[in-house]
Design a protein around this motif. Structure first.
Motif, PDB file in Angstrom:
ATOM      1  N   LEU A 111       0.835  -1.203   0.000  1.00 39.89           N
ATOM      2  CA  LEU A 111       0.000   0.000   0.000  1.00 39.89           C
ATOM      3  C   LEU A 111       0.874   1.259   0.000  1.00 39.89           C
ATOM      4  O   LEU A 111       0.602   2.202  -0.735  1.00 39.89           O
ATOM      5  CB  LEU A 111      -0.929   0.000   1.223  1.00 39.89           C
ATOM      6  CG  LEU A 111      -1.816   1.232   1.408  1.00 39.89           C
ATOM      7  CD1 LEU A 111      -2.758   1.413   0.222  1.00 39.89           C
ATOM      8  CD2 LEU A 111      -2.599   1.119   2.709  1.00 39.89           C
ATOM      9  N   ASN A 120      -7.665   8.553  -2.808  1.00 47.06           N
ATOM     10  CA  ASN A 120      -6.949   7.798  -1.778  1.00 47.06           C
ATOM     11  C   ASN A 120      -7.476   8.118  -0.385  1.00 47.06           C
ATOM     12  O   ASN A 120      -7.609   7.215   0.451  1.00 47.06           O
ATOM     13  CB  ASN A 120      -5.451   8.082  -1.853  1.00 47.06           C
ATOM     14  CG  ASN A 120      -4.815   7.497  -3.087  1.00 47.06           C
ATOM     15  OD1 ASN A 120      -5.365   6.589  -3.702  1.00 47.06           O
ATOM     16  ND2 ASN A 120      -3.676   8.019  -3.473  1.00 47.06           N
ATOM     17  N   SER A 177      -9.321   5.348   1.791  1.00 44.38           N
ATOM     18  CA  SER A 177      -8.743   4.982   3.092  1.00 44.38           C
ATOM     19  C   SER A 177      -9.760   5.134   4.209  1.00 44.38           C
ATOM     20  O   SER A 177      -9.883   4.259   5.071  1.00 44.38           O
ATOM     21  CB  SER A 177      -7.514   5.845   3.392  1.00 44.38           C
ATOM     22  OG  SER A 177      -6.486   5.579   2.472  1.00 44.38           O
ATOM     23  N   LEU A 185     -10.707   1.203   3.495  1.00 40.64           N
ATOM     24  CA  LEU A 185      -9.558   0.564   4.139  1.00 40.64           C
ATOM     25  C   LEU A 185      -9.698   0.498   5.658  1.00 40.64           C
ATOM     26  O   LEU A 185      -9.580  -0.581   6.251  1.00 40.64           O
ATOM     27  CB  LEU A 185      -8.269   1.298   3.748  1.00 40.64           C
ATOM     28  CG  LEU A 185      -6.980   0.757   4.369  1.00 40.64           C
ATOM     29  CD1 LEU A 185      -6.682  -0.632   3.836  1.00 40.64           C
ATOM     30  CD2 LEU A 185      -5.822   1.699   4.096  1.00 40.64           C
ATOM     31  N   SER A 197      -3.772  -0.841   8.914  1.00 43.88           N
ATOM     32  CA  SER A 197      -4.419   0.336   9.503  1.00 43.88           C
ATOM     33  C   SER A 197      -3.404   1.438   9.750  1.00 43.88           C
ATOM     34  O   SER A 197      -3.672   2.618   9.491  1.00 43.88           O
ATOM     35  CB  SER A 197      -5.107  -0.026  10.829  1.00 43.88           C
ATOM     36  OG  SER A 197      -6.175  -0.895  10.613  1.00 43.88           O
ATOM     37  N   GLY A 218      -2.619   2.898   6.608  1.00 41.99           N
ATOM     38  CA  GLY A 218      -3.789   3.685   6.212  1.00 41.99           C
ATOM     39  C   GLY A 218      -3.754   5.082   6.815  1.00 41.99           C
ATOM     40  O   GLY A 218      -4.088   6.068   6.154  1.00 41.99           O
ATOM     41  N   GLU A 253      -1.326   7.041   4.850  1.00 38.13           N
ATOM     42  CA  GLU A 253      -1.901   7.411   3.555  1.00 38.13           C
ATOM     43  C   GLU A 253      -2.901   8.553   3.709  1.00 38.13           C
ATOM     44  O   GLU A 253      -2.977   9.438   2.847  1.00 38.13           O
ATOM     45  CB  GLU A 253      -2.564   6.199   2.892  1.00 38.13           C
ATOM     46  CG  GLU A 253      -1.617   5.071   2.554  1.00 38.13           C
ATOM     47  CD  GLU A 253      -0.454   5.492   1.677  1.00 38.13           C
ATOM     48  OE1 GLU A 253      -0.681   6.165   0.647  1.00 38.13           O
ATOM     49  OE2 GLU A 253       0.696   5.153   2.020  1.00 38.13           O
ATOM     50  N   ILE A 254      -3.665   8.536   4.781  1.00 37.04           N
ATOM     51  CA  ILE A 254      -4.613   9.626   5.052  1.00 37.04           C
ATOM     52  C   ILE A 254      -3.846  10.934   5.251  1.00 37.04           C
ATOM     53  O   ILE A 254      -4.226  11.979   4.718  1.00 37.04           O
ATOM     54  CB  ILE A 254      -5.497   9.287   6.272  1.00 37.04           C
ATOM     55  CG1 ILE A 254      -6.485   8.171   5.912  1.00 37.04           C
ATOM     56  CG2 ILE A 254      -6.229  10.531   6.791  1.00 37.04           C
ATOM     57  CD1 ILE A 254      -7.197   7.548   7.090  1.00 37.04           C
TER      58      ILE A 254
END
Length: 170
Positions: free
Chosen positions: A68, A92, A96, A100, A149, A152, A155-156
């Protein structure tokens, strides 16, 4: 501070992926040894065969977060590749937050008792001569959802920073 958190998570998963990447070489060598022993010497060990399965589970489950991170996960790329950086960041971020994270939280919640029961029994293989570590194998489920997570969250943060920067340019 958010950038530091994101970088820490990314560095953690990069290091973890460097470690587990060696598992694939070990799997290949073990599989070769299993084949040589079985067909060359008519010998075999269930534990050795199960160890390949454990390594495969570790590579897949612990490597998912790094996949990811480097944007190599499975995605329907028909529209995404044509999006602007802002469009990709928004996709994204929403993916997420709405997909996700809820799925990972669900996996954590639903598997917690399952893994806990396995640890309570110190569950081992049902095969004679198998590895007595099924509880470790099942723990990979929690590690998978937890590490995914964590990535994630990174990514956030990345997506939010891209969107904030795009908003400032307007």
């Amino acid at each position: 501070m958010l950038v530091q958190i994101q970088k820490f998570i990314d560095q953690f998963h990069t290091r973890l992926s460097q470690i587990i990447s060696w598992f694939t070489l070990i799997m290949v060598l073990l599989t070769l040894l299993i084949v040589i022993l079985r067909y060359g010497f008519n010998m075999g060990w269930i534990a050795m065969q199960e160890s390949v399965m454990y390594l495969h589970a570790a590579v897949f489950m612990l490597g998912a977060a790094y996949t990811l991170q480097v944007d190599q996960h499975v995605r329907v790329d028909v529209f995404y590749r044509k999006f602007s950086e802002r469009g990709k960041a928004l996709t994204n971020l929403l993916g997420s937050l709405l997909l996700l994270m809820p799925v990972n939280i669900f996996i954590l919640l639903i598997s917690w008792e399952y893994v806990g029961n396995s640890w309570g029994l110190l569950e081992g293989s049902q095969e004679a001569g198998g590895l007595p570590l099924v509880f470790i194998l099942k723990t990979f489920i929690l590690l998978f959802a937890g590490s995914l997570s964590l990535q994630g969250i990174a990514e956030i943060i990345k997506s939010t920073l891209v969107l904030a920067a795009a908003g400032e340019r307007k």
